[in-house]
Design an enzyme around this catalytic site. Sequence first.
Site, PDB file in Angstrom:
ATOM      1  CG  ASP A  15      -1.677   1.219   1.462  1.00 29.26           C
ATOM      2  OD1 ASP A  15      -2.335   1.671   0.510  1.00 29.26           O
ATOM      3  OD2 ASP A  15      -1.629   1.771   2.576  1.00 29.26           O
ATOM      4  CG  ASP A  17      -1.683   7.690   0.429  1.00 23.22           C
ATOM      5  OD1 ASP A  17      -0.969   8.704   0.436  1.00 23.22           O
ATOM      6  OD2 ASP A  17      -2.314   7.310  -0.574  1.00 23.22           O
ATOM      7  CG  ASP A 172      -2.250   2.233   6.597  1.00 21.59           C
ATOM      8  OD1 ASP A 172      -2.483   1.859   5.432  1.00 21.59           O
ATOM      9  OD2 ASP A 172      -2.580   3.353   7.034  1.00 21.59           O
TER      10      ASP A 172
END
Length: 222
Positions: A15, A17, A172
Amino acid sequence: MGHAKFPPVRAFLFDLDGTLIDSKLDLVNSVNFMLREMRREVLPLETVASYIGHGAPRLVADALGANSTEADRKLGLEIFLVHYQKHSLEATRAYPGVVEGLQALQGHPMAVLTNKPAKMSVEILEVLGLRKYFRVVCGGDSFEKKKPDPRGAQAILEELDVRPEEAAMIGDSDVDMQTARNAGTFAVGVNYGFGQHNPAVYPADFYVNSLEELAALAVTVD
């Protein structure tokens, strides 16, 4: 090497961001700029941050609220994207340990799968000196559907010539954990970032405090 929980990993999908880069402040500032332009009240930083991870259209829609019209959301998206394009690197930086972690994995196929637009993602990675580590960078506009739909991850793995059970998705948020499950890869969660993650509902197979820890999961490369 590998880990007791699962066999050594050959390929890594990241991922963007909240995982590779801390882009929270620039994203929040662009959302609040959009809200001011549309004569709306600005939102607290953590409120906006909780909306990040599903792509720009969803981010803008969530910020504008349930009472917004389709025309509001379209205008809001245009304002947000123009502002963010100009200000996406004012405060954004790679998280500590990212460069070191990626350097340690060189030799393994690596890719970025984000819900951020692909062109913008590539530009940010290039400016931060991270683009060179990835064979593939795909965004929310690269496929018909965004994460957690598995087709993006599956297409990347096919391009890398790696089976899902040989790969890990690192992120995240719940979106990233769902993407890993849907695509059949291992799920690795980072203990930082700003994505919404409920480990009781969408647990990762493994958690790391820094990307430097990923080398312990990787297949040894001669």
